[in-house]
Design a protein around this motif. Structure first.
Motif, PDB file in Angstrom:
ATOM      1  N   ALA A  97     -40.864  93.095 -20.649  1.00  0.00           N
ATOM      2  CA  ALA A  97     -39.831  92.291 -20.483  1.00  0.00           C
ATOM      3  C   ALA A  97     -39.515  91.536 -21.834  1.00  0.00           C
ATOM      4  N   LEU A  98     -38.201  91.309 -22.252  1.00  0.00           N
ATOM      5  CA  LEU A  98     -37.967  90.578 -23.309  1.00  0.00           C
ATOM      6  C   LEU A  98     -37.649  89.030 -22.808  1.00  0.00           C
ATOM      7  N   GLN A  99     -38.145  88.091 -23.362  1.00  0.00           N
ATOM      8  CA  GLN A  99     -37.786  86.769 -22.945  1.00  0.00           C
ATOM      9  C   GLN A  99     -36.999  86.168 -24.094  1.00  0.00           C
ATOM     10  N   LEU A 100     -35.716  85.588 -23.793  1.00  0.00           N
ATOM     11  CA  LEU A 100     -34.903  85.123 -24.509  1.00  0.00           C
ATOM     12  C   LEU A 100     -35.180  83.515 -24.483  1.00  0.00           C
ATOM     13  N   GLY A 101     -34.853  82.911 -25.598  1.00  0.00           N
ATOM     14  CA  GLY A 101     -34.386  81.409 -25.932  1.00  0.00           C
ATOM     15  C   GLY A 101     -33.107  81.383 -26.224  1.00  0.00           C
ATOM     16  N   GLY A 102     -32.318  80.476 -25.441  1.00  0.00           N
ATOM     17  CA  GLY A 102     -31.036  79.998 -26.108  1.00  0.00           C
ATOM     18  C   GLY A 102     -30.087  79.584 -24.878  1.00  0.00           C
ATOM     19  N   SER A 103     -29.026  79.316 -25.168  1.00  0.00           N
ATOM     20  CA  SER A 103     -28.059  78.575 -24.300  1.00  0.00           C
ATOM     21  C   SER A 103     -26.572  79.189 -24.254  1.00  0.00           C
ATOM     22  N   ASP A 104     -26.335  79.676 -25.476  1.00  0.00           N
ATOM     23  CA  ASP A 104     -24.889  79.900 -25.336  1.00  0.00           C
ATOM     24  C   ASP A 104     -24.666  81.488 -24.862  1.00  0.00           C
ATOM     25  N   PRO A 105     -23.870  81.545 -23.987  1.00  0.00           N
ATOM     26  CA  PRO A 105     -23.375  82.639 -23.059  1.00  0.00           C
ATOM     27  C   PRO A 105     -23.226  83.758 -24.055  1.00  0.00           C
ATOM     28  N   VAL A 106     -22.310  83.847 -25.205  1.00  0.00           N
ATOM     29  CA  VAL A 106     -22.262  84.952 -25.972  1.00  0.00           C
ATOM     30  C   VAL A 106     -23.177  85.403 -26.801  1.00  0.00           C
ATOM     31  N   GLU A 107     -23.902  84.414 -27.295  1.00  0.00           N
ATOM     32  CA  GLU A 107     -25.112  84.884 -28.194  1.00  0.00           C
ATOM     33  C   GLU A 107     -26.238  85.492 -27.042  1.00  0.00           C
ATOM     34  N   LEU A 108     -26.190  84.954 -25.876  1.00  0.00           N
ATOM     35  CA  LEU A 108     -27.389  85.531 -24.935  1.00  0.00           C
ATOM     36  C   LEU A 108     -26.860  86.877 -24.496  1.00  0.00           C
ATOM     37  N   ALA A 109     -25.767  86.928 -24.358  1.00  0.00           N
ATOM     38  CA  ALA A 109     -25.338  88.430 -23.712  1.00  0.00           C
ATOM     39  C   ALA A 109     -25.487  89.524 -25.123  1.00  0.00           C
ATOM     40  N   GLU A 110     -25.272  89.060 -26.306  1.00  0.00           N
ATOM     41  CA  GLU A 110     -25.391  89.872 -27.252  1.00  0.00           C
ATOM     42  C   GLU A 110     -26.738  90.171 -27.565  1.00  0.00           C
ATOM     43  N   CYS A 111     -27.542  89.223 -27.346  1.00  0.00           N
ATOM     44  CA  CYS A 111     -29.067  89.533 -27.533  1.00  0.00           C
ATOM     45  C   CYS A 111     -29.583  90.211 -26.448  1.00  0.00           C
TER      46      CYS A 111
END
Length: 351
Positions: A80-94
């Motif tokens: 699993a890849l754990q992401l850190g962020g809060s911006d929906p557009v950036e999180l969706a892209e990542c």
């Protein structure tokens, strides 16, 4: 992308699906759950779900080369890849990039309490903004086909009542998230360091158990302070999955019995020597790629904890692998030392 690195212990073994593997997982830990640790862990357990270190959206979108943050070896699946962020557009892209890279699950970090991530609206501070998390999860789910999950705390600061936790879970679940891994401690965002937040706030397993009982349609996992497979089995009477953190790193041989005790596998449990022999081809390949031996051997330091010659093994790896030019011969010396230590001692004839 994943590197096709295979070695005898795992060659040809099919990786279980992330939803199945989640029953037992190794927690994402910054600087610890590196790709080399994960490859080493695969010599101990075939079934457990392994998590990457937290990777921020900024690192993925703007860091170069991208593989520095996302590369792994095929043997690491399920991963699993754990992401850190809060911006929906950036999180969706990542999230989409993570799926393209081959990760089996995308997890959003809503539990890290450090000041640095708070300043960037990452981690546990997001528990105060369930609507923001819901929007992010919804965007991520639209971008990928793999599961999108959330790792959170039971609360933060003074927002730590059962009602606060339930509201957070229900809001994010309303956006489509079905899987939550809950660290059974709240986080103090002011006044405690990240290290202190791992130990000082008291554990409240019962709150997580009650959450599962109240929301049986959701997958609820538990994390925090769990240090044995026996404790995992007890927790699985109340929740859907268990995640272990530091103990899986400091005492990695704990993972050797995961497949048998947690997943019901019938394959023989590998010995510590088996584990080293299985890991050796990976070490040799990564050395050829220019990775330092110390980096590759660091995950093994606790492998022989409590065993005969265990301290000598740790000392040899700690001191010799840092020497400039150290190669596979140092690994082999450590392996031979432990093979000799495992040999039965000759009986002494007292007559």
């Amino acid at each position: 992308m994943a590197t096709d690195t295979r070695y005898d212990a795992l060659s040809g073994a099919a990786a279980p699906a992330a939803d199945t593997a989640r029953r037992f997982s190794v927690a994402p830990m910054l600087d610890w759950t590196t790709r080399d640790y994960r490859a080493f862990a695969r010599c101990l357990t075939r079934h457990a779900l392994l998590y990457s270190e937290m990777v921020t959206t900024g690192a993925i979108l703007h860091g170069t080369p991208r593989g520095r943050f996302l590369d792994y070896s095929d043997v690491e699946h399920p991963i699993a890849l754990q992401l850190g962020g809060s911006d929906p557009v950036e999180l969706a892209e990542c999230a989409a990039i993570g799926q393209q890279w081959g990760y089996d699950e995308i997890n959003l970090n809503v539990g890290c309490p450090s000041d640095r991530v708070q300043n960037n609206m990452i981690g546990a501070c997001l528990m105060a903004h369930p609507d923001k998390v819901a929007r992010a999860v919804e965007a991520m789910q639209r971008a990928v086909d793999v599961p999108v999950t959330v790792k959170c705390r039971i609360g933060i600061d003074d927002q730590d009542s059962e009602a606060h936790l339930t509201q957070f879970i229900d809001t994010v679940a309303g956006a489509g998230c079905r899987t939550f891994i809950v660290h059974a401690r709240k986080a103090w965002l002011q006044g405690l360091s990240p290290k202190e937040n791992r130990d000082i706030p008291p554990l409240d397993y019962d709150r997580v158990h009650r959450l599962k009982a109240a929301r049986p349609n959701l997958h609820i996992g538990i994390n925090g302070g769990i240090t044995s497979l026996e404790a995992c089995q007890q927790q699985l009477q109340y929740v859907d999955s268990v995640m272990i953190g530091r103990e899986a790193y400091h005492s990695p041989y704990l993972l050797a019995d995961v497949d048998r005790l947690i997943f019901g596998a019938t394959a023989p449990v590998p010995s510590r020597i088996d584990v080293m022999q299985a890991y050796r081809p990976y070490v040799e390949q990564r050395l050829a790629e220019g990775v330092r031996l110390h980096t590759l051997c660091k995950p093994m330091l606790g492998l022989f904890h409590g065993q005969r010659s265990g301290r000598a093994f740790r000392r040899l790896l700690s001191e010799r692998t840092t020497v400039k030019g150290a190669g596979i011969e140092v690994f082999d010396e450590a392996l031979q030392m432990m093979q000799a230590a495992a040999m039965p001692r000759p009986s002494v004839d007292t007559e």
